[in-house]
Design a protein around this motif. Structure first.
Motif, PDB file in Angstrom:
ATOM      1  N   UNK A 139      82.011  15.217  62.552  1.00  0.00           N
ATOM      2  CA  UNK A 139      80.941  15.230  63.542  1.00  0.00           C
ATOM      3  C   UNK A 139      79.625  15.366  62.789  1.00  0.00           C
ATOM      4  N   UNK A 140      78.722  14.424  63.007  1.00  0.00           N
ATOM      5  CA  UNK A 140      77.448  14.392  62.302  1.00  0.00           C
ATOM      6  C   UNK A 140      76.334  14.839  63.246  1.00  0.00           C
ATOM      7  N   UNK A 141      75.588  15.873  62.850  1.00  0.00           N
ATOM      8  CA  UNK A 141      74.454  16.347  63.638  1.00  0.00           C
ATOM      9  C   UNK A 141      73.160  16.054  62.890  1.00  0.00           C
ATOM     10  N   UNK A 142      72.038  16.373  63.533  1.00  0.00           N
ATOM     11  CA  UNK A 142      70.743  16.111  62.905  1.00  0.00           C
ATOM     12  C   UNK A 142      70.531  16.934  61.644  1.00  0.00           C
ATOM     13  N   UNK A 143      71.249  18.056  61.501  1.00  0.00           N
ATOM     14  CA  UNK A 143      71.104  18.857  60.287  1.00  0.00           C
ATOM     15  C   UNK A 143      71.488  18.057  59.050  1.00  0.00           C
ATOM     16  N   UNK A 144      72.473  17.189  59.192  1.00  0.00           N
ATOM     17  CA  UNK A 144      72.912  16.348  58.074  1.00  0.00           C
ATOM     18  C   UNK A 144      72.149  15.028  58.063  1.00  0.00           C
ATOM     19  N   UNK A 145      72.081  14.381  59.215  1.00  0.00           N
ATOM     20  CA  UNK A 145      71.495  13.039  59.287  1.00  0.00           C
ATOM     21  C   UNK A 145      70.014  13.055  58.924  1.00  0.00           C
ATOM     22  N   UNK A 146      69.297  14.072  59.384  1.00  0.00           N
ATOM     23  CA  UNK A 146      67.851  14.139  59.163  1.00  0.00           C
ATOM     24  C   UNK A 146      67.474  15.170  58.105  1.00  0.00           C
ATOM     25  N   UNK A 147      68.398  15.426  57.202  1.00  0.00           N
ATOM     26  CA  UNK A 147      68.131  16.411  56.151  1.00  0.00           C
ATOM     27  C   UNK A 147      66.977  15.982  55.252  1.00  0.00           C
TER      28      UNK A 147
END
Length: 281
Positions: free
Chosen positions: A180-188
Motif C-alpha cells: 500500500x503506497x501513501x503520500x509519505x512514500x510517493x511524495x517523499x
C-alpha cells in the motif's frame, strides 16, 4: 481506488475465474491457474542452511479491467501518455498520478498496468469486490500489486480498511507481493516529482515521431564532452529545433541512456548537468 460495488464484468473477466469469490483455502486451486509459481533459494547470513521462498508472477500480462465513467461525481481523473507502454493511462486521483510519475520514470521497471486485476474476497463482514490500483513488473522479473491511498483514508475509512484487508488476504493466499503506497512514500521527494513531471510532459504521443537526427546529435555531443549543462547542449545544437532537441534529450534520460545530475536535489533547468550513460555489453 475505492471498493467497487456491482461493477459490470469485462469480457475478459467473464471468461476467466479470477473474479470469483475467494472463500478460503480451496480458492488456491483457482488462483494457481492464473499464477506461475517459482521457488527461489535464499541463504540467510550467519546460517549455513538455505531456505526456499515461494513467490508468484501473473501468468498473463494484464490490461485495465475497468474504467470509471468520466462524469462520475467526485472523481479526479488524469489521462496521461506512457512512453514506457506506448499508450494512454487513466488515473483517478492526484496521488495516483504522482505514483505513476515514479513508475514511468524508473528505468528498472519494464511494464506496469493500472486497474490490472479484480478480485472478490469473503471477509467476516461480507464479500468485498476490489480492483488493485497497479501491477508492476521490474526488468529483473519481480512483480508486485499495489494500492494507492492517502494515509488519512487508511487510518479513518472503514471502507478502505475492508478493501485493504481483502487485497492483503488475496495476495497472501496467492503468495503475491503486495504493498500500500501513501503520500509519505510517493511524495517523499517533491523536487524529484516536479522534475520528472516536466520531463514526462515532453514525452507525449508526438514524441514517438522520428527524432533520429536530434537523438544522434545529442548523443554525439554528450559523448564528445563527457557531460555539460542542458543550456550549453542546446547552444551547440542551435541549428536544430530546440523543442525537438530537448525532447530527444528527455527521451534519452527516460530510457536510461543519459543521466541528469541532481534531479532529486535541484530544479531541472538550463544549468542541469547531463551526461551519457555507458551500459556494459
Amino acid at each position: 481506488m475505492r471498493i467497487k460495488e456491482n461493477l459490470p464484468l469485462t469480457e475478459w473477466e467473464r471468461n476467466n475465474e479470477m473474479s470469483r469469490v475467494f472463500k478460503g483455502p480451496g480458492y488456491q486451486n483457482v488462483a494457481n491457474r492464473f499464477l506461475a509459481q517459482h521457488s527461489t533459494g535464499h541463504t540467510h547470513e550467519g546460517n549455513n542452511s538455505s531456505t526456499q521462498k515461494n513467490t508468484s508472477v501473473l501468468a498473463f500480462t494484464p490490461s485495465p479491467v475497468w474504467v470509471r465513467p468520466q462524469n462520475n461525481y467526485g472523481s479526479n481523473r488524469w489521462v496521461v501518455f506512457s512512453s514506457k507502454l506506448g499508450r494512454t493511462v487513466i488515473l483517478y486521483s492526484d496521488l495516483e498520478r504522482d505514483h505513476w510519475v515514479l513508475i514511468e520514470s524508473d528505468p528498472t521497471i519494464q511494464l506496469f498496468c493500472e486497474q490490472p486485476l479484480r478480485v472478490s474476497v469473503r471477509l467476516t463482514a461480507g464479500t468485498v469486490a476490489t480492483i488493485f490500483d497497479m501491477w508492476i513488473k521490474w526488468r529483473c522479473g519481480r512483480e508486485e500489486l499495489r494500492e494507492v491511498k492517502y494515509k488519512d483514508q487508511v487510518r479513518n475509512s472503514a471502507r478502505v480498511s475492508r478493501q485493504l484487508e481483502a487485497q492483503a488476504a488475496w495476495a497472501s493466499l496467492a503468495s503475491f507481493p503486495y504493498s500500500v503506497m501513501t503520500e509519505d512514500v510517493i511524495r517523499a521527494n517533491p523536487i524529484l516529482l516536479a522534475n520528472w513531471k516536466r520531463i514526462l510532459s515532453y514525452l507525449g504521443p508526438r514524441s514517438r515521431a522520428h527524432l533520429r537526427r536530434e537523438t544522434d546529435q545529442v548523443k554525439s555531443v554528450l559523448a564528445n564532452f563527457g557531460g555539460l549543462p542542458i543550456g550549453q547542449l542546446e547552444s551547440r545544437l542551435s541549428h536544430l529545433d530546440c523543442i525537438l532537441v530537448r525532447t530527444a534529450l528527455y527521451k534519452l534520460i527516460h530510457s536510461g541512456q543519459a543521466r541528469a545530475i541532481g534531479l532529486d536535489t535541484r530544479k531541472l533547468d538550463g544549468f542541469t548537468l547531463v551526461e551519457e550513460v555507458q551500459h556494459a555489453d
